[in-house]
Design an enzyme around this catalytic site. Structure first.
Site, PDB file in Angstrom:
ATOM      1  NE  ARG A   1      -3.683  -2.372   2.542  1.00 10.01           N
ATOM      2  CZ  ARG A   1      -3.301  -3.479   3.175  1.00 10.01           C
ATOM      3  NH1 ARG A   1      -1.760  -3.955   3.690  1.00 10.01           N
ATOM      4  NH2 ARG A   1      -4.263  -4.627   3.432  1.00 10.01           N
TER       5      ARG A   1
ATOM      6  CE  LYS B   1      -7.737  -2.156   5.512  1.00 11.35           C
ATOM      7  NZ  LYS B   1      -8.531  -2.102   4.305  1.00 11.35           N
TER       8      LYS B   1
ATOM      9  CG  HIS C   1      -5.075   0.934  -3.171  1.00 11.55           C
ATOM     10  ND1 HIS C   1      -4.029   0.654  -2.089  1.00 11.55           N
ATOM     11  CD2 HIS C   1      -5.892   0.045  -3.153  1.00 11.55           C
ATOM     12  CE1 HIS C   1      -4.760  -0.525  -1.544  1.00 11.55           C
ATOM     13  NE2 HIS C   1      -5.714  -0.858  -2.073  1.00 11.55           N
TER      14      HIS C   1
ATOM     15  NE  ARG D   1      -3.048  -3.773  -1.330  1.00 12.27           N
ATOM     16  CZ  ARG D   1      -2.489  -4.712  -0.642  1.00 12.27           C
ATOM     17  NH1 ARG D   1      -1.224  -4.757  -0.412  1.00 12.27           N
ATOM     18  NH2 ARG D   1      -3.340  -5.362   0.305  1.00 12.27           N
TER      19      ARG D   1
ATOM     20  CG  HIS E   1      -6.153  -9.321   1.160  1.00 13.91           C
ATOM     21  ND1 HIS E   1      -6.101  -9.867  -0.251  1.00 13.91           N
ATOM     22  CD2 HIS E   1      -5.637  -8.281   1.214  1.00 13.91           C
ATOM     23  CE1 HIS E   1      -6.246  -8.486  -0.993  1.00 13.91           C
ATOM     24  NE2 HIS E   1      -5.923  -7.721  -0.120  1.00 13.91           N
TER      25      HIS E   1
ATOM     26  CE1 TYR F   1      -7.003  -6.839  -6.644  1.00 17.67           C
ATOM     27  CE2 TYR F   1      -6.597  -8.385  -4.922  1.00 17.67           C
ATOM     28  CZ  TYR F   1      -6.730  -6.876  -5.558  1.00 17.67           C
ATOM     29  OH  TYR F   1      -6.395  -5.758  -4.664  1.00 17.67           O
TER      30      TYR F   1
END
Length: 327
Positions: free
Chosen positions: A143, A168, A274, A277, A300, A309
């Site tokens: 990120r 995150k 972003h 990414r 994630h 994706y």
């Protein structure tokens, strides 16, 4: 009598919000957002004190955001979280009714993904530090703020990996270090070292550290390993402590650079850091890498997040053959 007369007045409500956020070690971004939402809530209700209000006023404010301001679901949910924090953590009011206020559902959007050719054309429009940062985000899947907050010690050249700290959700992870960026990153280290040497000579080389680390290792702030890999060219004043120090580059710098590069390259898709990414993840899946591997590289928590994706891969393009092409 004199003691009562000389006693300092209690902090104003918004200052109490700030103090509580800092006591809980929330980020300065969260602090700014929560204070701003508390201020908006008070102004919307004509400067009434939140202690005098309740479920009706909170619901009215959140409805106003959705119906009249047309804010995104994520924005409305952030406002709700801020008001929940205000009542529970600052005013000490338990609000079971606030949990019942309807939370806006975030629409599921497919991410914007660039083709490899589009990524290449954007990178060709950049140079220097902006080229290196954009290449790093695309080459690692980080990120924007993860890239900007990289410390010198977190780049492992021999192991060809980058350690992403406090990503995150407060999690650490490891991602790949692209071979093509080893030499440019070493040059960037040399530039950062030069600035650090100058700061040491000026006795202002302390870099920002998370509160717990700053207390546990007070000497670490001046050490080379803890310095930012992409330091700002100028020093700035810490808004919380007033200390003058060198921070990392501002995120707006790269955001503007990438948007400008996409415009010059003639790319009509909305481009931001972003998007690089998203493109990293999609291109790895297109190359045949396992989705669990991509999940770990992206950081994630759930593989279902990474699965979006596969929708980008399978819908349109080369994923399916149109019946029109069969007649």
């Amino acid at each position: 009598m004199n003691d009562a007369h000389n006693a300092a007045p209690p902090p104003r409500l918004l200052d109490q919000v700030r103090l509580r956020i800092r006591a809980l070690h929330y980020s300065i971004r969260t602090e700014g957002a929560y204070v701003d939402w508390a201020r908006r809530f008070i102004l919307y209700h004509h400067k009434r004190h939140p202690a005098e209000m309740g479920a009706t006023e909170v619901a009215a404010f959140l409805s106003h955001l959705a119906a009249e301001r047309n804010v995104a679901a994520s924005t409305q949910n952030q406002a709700k979280a801020a008001l929940l924090f205000l009542y529970r953590e600052v005013l000490g009011v338990q609000l079971p009714w606030l949990d019942e206020v309807i939370t806006a559902k975030r629409p599921r959007r497919l991410p914007v993904v660039l083709t490899p050719h589009e990524v290449r054309t954007i990178l060709l429009e950049l140079d220097g530090t902006m080229w290196l940062l954009a290449s790093l985000l695309y080459g690692t899947g980080m990120r924007l703020l993860e890239g900007l907050r990289l410390r010198v010690k977190d780049v492992e050249f021999e192991r060809r990996e980058i350690v992403v700290r406090d990503g995150k959700g407060g999690k650490d992870r490891v991602t790949v270090l692209p071979e093509n960026l080893i030499r440019p990153l070493q040059d960037q280290l040399a530039q950062a070292r030069s600035l650090h040497t100058k700061d040491m000579a000026d006795d202002c080389a302390d870099v920002w550290l998370p509160d717990a680390l700053a207390l546990k290792y007070p000497a670490a702030a001046r050490s080379w390993g803890w310095q930012f890999l992409f330091p700002s060219p100028v020093r700035s004043t810490d808004p919380r402590t007033g200390v003058i120090r060198r921070h990392h580059l501002h995120e707006y710098t790269l955001q503007r650079a990438i948007a400008g590069a996409a415009r010059r390259a003639g790319i009509v898709k909305p481009c931001s850091p972003h998007v690089l990414r998203h493109s990293f993840a999609t291109h790895l899946l297109q190359a045949g890498y396992d989705i669990r591997t991509v999940q770990e590289l992206l950081g994630h928590a759930e593989v279902s997040t990474t699965m979006i994706y596969t929708h980008v891969l399978n819908k349109g393009g080369r994923g399916i053959r149109s019946p029109l092409d069969s007649i």
